[in-house]
Scaffold this active site. Structure first.
Site, short mmCIF file in Angstrom:
data_model
loop_
_atom_site.label_atom_id
_atom_site.label_comp_id
_atom_site.label_asym_id
_atom_site.label_seq_id
_atom_site.Cartn_x
_atom_site.Cartn_y
_atom_site.Cartn_z
N ASN A 100 0.83 -1.22 0.00
CA ASN A 100 0.00 0.00 0.00
C ASN A 100 0.86 1.26 0.00
OD1 ASN A 100 0.75 -0.55 2.68
ND2 ASN A 100 -1.11 0.31 3.56
N HIS A 182 -5.31 -9.71 4.68
CA HIS A 182 -5.94 -8.77 5.62
C HIS A 182 -7.43 -9.10 5.59
CE1 HIS A 182 -6.58 -4.54 7.31
NE2 HIS A 182 -7.79 -4.87 6.91
N HIS A 217 -2.45 -10.49 10.99
CA HIS A 217 -2.87 -9.80 12.22
C HIS A 217 -4.23 -10.25 12.78
CE1 HIS A 217 -4.90 -7.37 9.25
NE2 HIS A 217 -3.87 -6.61 8.97
N ASN A 261 -5.46 -1.17 12.97
CA ASN A 261 -6.51 -1.95 12.33
C ASN A 261 -6.00 -3.35 12.02
OD1 ASN A 261 -8.88 -2.66 11.07
ND2 ASN A 261 -8.27 -1.86 9.08
N ASP A 288 3.32 -5.77 11.83
CA ASP A 288 2.50 -4.78 11.12
C ASP A 288 3.08 -3.38 11.37
OD1 ASP A 288 0.60 -3.69 9.48
OD2 ASP A 288 -1.12 -4.21 10.72
O1 DOR Z 1 -3.15 -0.39 11.38
C1 DOR Z 1 -2.93 -0.59 10.20
N1 DOR Z 1 -2.05 0.16 9.51
N2 DOR Z 1 -3.59 -1.56 9.59
C2 DOR Z 1 -3.53 -1.75 8.27
O2 DOR Z 1 -4.17 -2.64 7.78
C3 DOR Z 1 -2.71 -0.85 7.42
C4 DOR Z 1 -1.65 -0.19 8.20
C5 DOR Z 1 -1.06 1.00 7.52
O3 DOR Z 1 -0.71 0.90 6.33
O4 DOR Z 1 -0.87 2.02 8.17
ZN ZN Z 2 -3.73 -5.19 7.51
ZN ZN Z 3 -0.40 -4.00 7.58
#
Ligand code: DOR
Ligand code: ZN
Ligand code: ZN
Length: 408
Positions: A100, A182, A217, A261, A288
């Protein structure tokens, strides 16, 4: 030059090693082990740098299947240099970088660009499951694998269209590539039910397609019960959790540094995560690692972005809470943080200290307590919920491919 790591407590559950001794490294590979009751390989000749570790713990280099390095696109949060330095400082020698980014890692060319950029440690790109993570058109999994991707993932969200996910998992199976999943149903975002329903859907798809599925996670008992049942039924699925999910419940979710998340859940869920670690339902502890700027995190819980950093606290927090806390053995922790990740990546020269394996080694002081101080982190992120915690397991030395990449 050869390296001799001298006088360590050498620990590797994959070869039944837990004794005091020395490791010899030559040309990036483990050449020999000389420990009490354990002898393997030939001591290399020639110039040798000796590193005395004075009884500290020596393990296979740690493996984190789930990090966000923010490069390209969000380098004010983290970049390749600081991400890799943070990993090395935490004892990690292999990490998997989620896609991402900006641009999203969704083509073989973008994977190849990223794969070249790792510094010191091995930072492996993960390709996205759909183009632009829009959930519509699947990516070229086989092409991304050939370009250096270790897995595909839509991390940050789920692929909500079941047919699209099914086709992507068929393609991943054909490419013999794991899917890092995810699991979050959009219409039930942030809930335990929303986490579990996508996990169950994708476990059904894994059975049908033969795809290697790794669930990211996992945070709640509802979902862990479903994974336990699937494993008991013979499904070859793996699951990860993060230190925050066995350390904190949702009563702490009042400050931005406790927002991620999936979110922190109930006290019962925390107990369920610990039980799942103990009984093998959880295979991997991943961080994460999700750096954000101070402005993005210190703006009140509701407005704060999701994500916390973890690379420089994962080993000490996990060692202190799980091993010193009496829940699991040290061997089991090393499996959760190194050996099992290597198996998921199908990399039998990592996650082990056996002679002939890559010389990826971490050294920790597990006898002297210290207080976690975010100001000392190599990461650009300061968004940790573990600030001020007293822990054991400071990293003393990290070696990747026979090169010293971190020394305290
Ligand atoms: O807490 C999170 N942060 N969960 C995710 O799924 C993405 C991640 C992020 O890219 O900051
Ligand atoms: Zn995630
Ligand atoms: Zn992640």
């Amino acid at each position: 030059m050869n390296i001799r790591i001298a006088g360590g407590r050498l620990t590797d559950p994959t070869i039944g090693l837990d004794s005091m001794g020395d490791i010899y490294i030559k040309e990036g590979v483990i050449a020999a082990i000389r420990a009490e009751g354990f002898e393997q390989g030939d001591i290399p000749e020639g110039d040798t740098q000796q590193v005395d570790v004075n009884g500290a713990l020596v393990t296979p280099g740690l493996i984190d299947l789930h990090v966000h390095f923010r490069d390209p696109g969000f380098c004010y949060k983290e970049d390749m240099t600081t991400g890799c330095a943070s990993a090395a400082a935490g004892g990690f020698t292999t990490v998997c970088m989620m896609p991402n980014l900006k641009p999203i890692t969704d083509t073989p060319e973008l994977v190849a660009d990223l794969a070249k950029r790792a510094e010191g440690i091995r930072a492996l790109p993960v390709g996205s499951i759909t183009m632009g993570q829009k959930g519509v058109e699947i990516t070229d999994a086989a092409g991304m694998k050939a370009a250096g991707a270790c897995a595909i993932s839509e991390d940050g969200r789920s692929v909500m269209d079941a047919a699209v996910m099914y086709r992507a998992m068929e393609a991943a199976a054909k490419a013999d590539m794991p899917v890092f999943d995810h699991t979050e149903d959009d219409s039930l975002a942030g809930t335990a039910a929303g986490e579990a329903v996508i996990a169950v859907r994708d476990m059904l798809f894994a059975k049908e397609t033969g795809c290697r599925l790794h669930l990211c996670h996992i945070s709640c008992g509802l979902c862990l019960d479903a994974i336990r049942a699937a494993k008991a039924n013979g499904l070859d699925v793996t699951a990860e959790t993060g230190p925050h999910y066995f350390m904190f419940d949702k009563s702490r979710a009042t400050h931005g540094h406790f927002k991620m998340n999936p979110p922190l859940r109930t006290r019962e869920d925390v107990q369920a995560v610990i039980e799942a670690i103990k009984d093998g339902t959880v295979d991997v502890i991943a961080t994460d690692h999700a750096p954000h700027s101070a402005e993005e995190k210190l703006c009140g819980y509701d407005k704060a972005m999701n994500g916390i950093i973890g690379l420089e606290t994962s080993f000490p927090v996990s060692y202190t809470a799980l091993v010193r806390g009496g829940h699991i053995s040290l061997d089991k922790l090393i499996r959760l943080m190194s050996c099992n990740g290597a198996a998921i990546l199908r990399d039998d020269s990592r996650g082990t200290l056996k002679v002939g394996a890559a010389a990826d080694v971490a050294v920790f002081d597990i006898d002297t307590p210290y207080v976690i101080d975010p100001a000392a982190f190599k990461s650009k992120g300061r968004n940790t919920p573990f600030e001020g915690m007293e822990v054991y397991g400071r990293t003393l030395l990290t070696i990747c491919g026979g090169e010293i990449v971190y020394r305290a």
